[in-house]
Motif scaffolding. Structure first.
Motif, short mmCIF file in Angstrom:
data_model
loop_
_atom_site.label_atom_id
_atom_site.label_comp_id
_atom_site.label_asym_id
_atom_site.label_seq_id
_atom_site.Cartn_x
_atom_site.Cartn_y
_atom_site.Cartn_z
N MET A 249 0.82 -1.20 0.00
CA MET A 249 0.00 0.00 0.00
C MET A 249 0.86 1.26 0.00
O MET A 249 0.59 2.23 -0.73
CB MET A 249 -0.92 0.00 1.22
CG MET A 249 -1.89 1.18 1.26
SD MET A 249 -2.92 1.17 2.74
CE MET A 249 -1.69 1.57 3.99
N TRP B 299 0.72 4.14 -2.67
CA TRP B 299 0.19 5.43 -2.19
C TRP B 299 1.35 6.30 -1.71
O TRP B 299 1.41 6.73 -0.57
CB TRP B 299 -0.78 5.17 -1.04
CG TRP B 299 -1.93 6.14 -1.02
CD1 TRP B 299 -2.07 7.29 -1.73
CD2 TRP B 299 -3.13 6.00 -0.25
NE1 TRP B 299 -3.26 7.89 -1.47
CE2 TRP B 299 -3.94 7.12 -0.56
CE3 TRP B 299 -3.60 5.06 0.65
CZ2 TRP B 299 -5.19 7.31 0.02
CZ3 TRP B 299 -4.83 5.24 1.22
CH2 TRP B 299 -5.63 6.36 0.91
N ASN C 64 -0.28 10.81 -4.04
CA ASN C 64 -1.06 11.08 -2.84
C ASN C 64 -2.47 11.60 -3.14
O ASN C 64 -3.28 11.78 -2.23
CB ASN C 64 -0.33 12.07 -1.91
CG ASN C 64 0.02 13.36 -2.63
OD1 ASN C 64 -0.52 13.68 -3.69
ND2 ASN C 64 0.96 14.11 -2.06
N CYS D 4 -4.50 9.89 -5.07
CA CYS D 4 -5.32 8.72 -5.39
C CYS D 4 -6.37 8.49 -4.31
O CYS D 4 -6.13 8.71 -3.12
CB CYS D 4 -4.45 7.48 -5.51
SG CYS D 4 -3.29 7.52 -6.89
N SER D 5 -7.52 8.03 -4.73
CA SER D 5 -8.60 7.76 -3.78
C SER D 5 -8.35 6.43 -3.07
O SER D 5 -7.58 5.58 -3.54
CB SER D 5 -9.95 7.70 -4.50
OG SER D 5 -9.99 6.58 -5.37
N THR D 6 -9.02 6.25 -1.95
CA THR D 6 -8.91 5.00 -1.20
C THR D 6 -9.39 3.83 -2.04
O THR D 6 -8.79 2.74 -2.02
CB THR D 6 -9.74 5.08 0.10
OG1 THR D 6 -9.31 6.21 0.86
CG2 THR D 6 -9.57 3.82 0.93
N GLU D 7 -10.47 4.04 -2.78
CA GLU D 7 -11.03 2.97 -3.60
C GLU D 7 -10.06 2.53 -4.70
O GLU D 7 -9.96 1.35 -5.01
CB GLU D 7 -12.35 3.42 -4.23
CG GLU D 7 -13.52 3.48 -3.26
CD GLU D 7 -13.80 2.11 -2.65
OE1 GLU D 7 -13.80 1.11 -3.39
OE2 GLU D 7 -14.00 2.04 -1.42
N ILE E 30 -6.69 2.72 -4.62
CA ILE E 30 -5.60 1.96 -4.01
C ILE E 30 -6.09 0.57 -3.61
O ILE E 30 -5.39 -0.43 -3.80
CB ILE E 30 -5.04 2.70 -2.77
CG1 ILE E 30 -4.48 4.07 -3.18
CG2 ILE E 30 -3.96 1.86 -2.10
CD1 ILE E 30 -3.35 4.00 -4.18
N LYS E 31 -7.30 0.50 -3.07
CA LYS E 31 -7.88 -0.79 -2.70
C LYS E 31 -8.00 -1.70 -3.92
O LYS E 31 -7.64 -2.89 -3.86
CB LYS E 31 -9.25 -0.59 -2.06
CG LYS E 31 -9.97 -1.89 -1.72
CD LYS E 31 -11.35 -1.62 -1.16
CE LYS E 31 -12.10 -2.93 -0.91
NZ LYS E 31 -13.48 -2.67 -0.40
#
Length: 221
Positions: free
Chosen positions: A163, A167, A172, A174-177, A179-180
């Motif tokens: 991660m 990230w 920085n 990028c959205s959480t979704e 990266i997930k």
């Protein structure tokens, strides 16, 4: 070893060399902090990794199947279930599990005759047991729960490392979704980029879903 280090006041060769340049009061303060650190480390290890019967891990030892079938008893299974409060959690039928255990002992006795049995890991041994018979539902629930407990945090740390690589400072925004999604792909596919690209191009349903910005339901393998 940690107790011996504390008694000998040995904190490492380089540390000893560095402390020679400190004043007596600074050296005493440093030694006090080192001892406090060792005390905390020793207390933690004794709490979670001691082999005494007070440690909940102690009751799991018979389930390793490293000893002969005659060495594991129903009482061992019962102790595990009670110690981990699994009866209500897993909705176990204890009377049924006793009958299952008797059947398990017979199966285990036969499996132990195989030449490669001793070389197998504990999870693989239990997998072999449950593949040999489908009459152990309560025991299967118990062992599935126990073997799902990770022995270390290594895999979780591996995920965090991935991660952080994705990230980073350059990404920085990028959205959480996002990266997930990237983590799910990189950790669950062993295809090369070229092979993955080819697979996606052949999946018309996926391409159609992507164009319409809809959720795609992955097919089970």
């Amino acid at each position: 070893k940690l107790n011996q280090r504390k008694e000998d006041e040995y904190y490492g060769y380089l540390t000893k060399q560095k402390m020679t340049g400190l004043s007596p009061s600074e050296a005493d303060t440093a030694k006090k902090e080192f001892k406090e650190f060792l005390n905390c480390a020793i207390a933690y290890l004794e709490k979670w990794f001691t082999s005494s019967e007070e440690n909940w891990l102690f009751c799991l030892q018979p389930l390793s199947l490293h000893t002969a079938a005659s060495q594991i008893s129903y009482t061992d299974m019962e102790n595990v279930v009670q110690r981990l409060n699994l009866i209500k959690w897993l909705q176990l039928l204890m009377d049924n599990m006793y009958d299952e255990f008797l059947a398990f002992k017979q199966v285990l006795h036969e499996l132990e005759k195989a030449e490669d049995w001793k070389a197998k890991s504990t999870p693989l041994k239990w997998k072999t047991v449950f593949e040999a018979t489908d009459t152990l539902p309560n025991m299967l629930s118990v062992l599935s729960f126990i073997l799902s407990i990770p022995a270390t945090t290594g895999y979780v740390e591996h995920i965090f490392s991935h991660m952080q690589n994705k990230w980073n400072d350059n990404r920085n925004g990028c959205s959480t979704e996002l990266i997930k999604s990237e983590l799910l792909v990189s950790l669950n596919f062993d295809l090369s980029c070229a092979d993955f690209h080819t697979m996606v191009l052949k999946d018309r349903a996926l391409l159609t879903t992507e164009r319409r910005n809809q959720k795609y339901s992955w097919k089970s393998a």
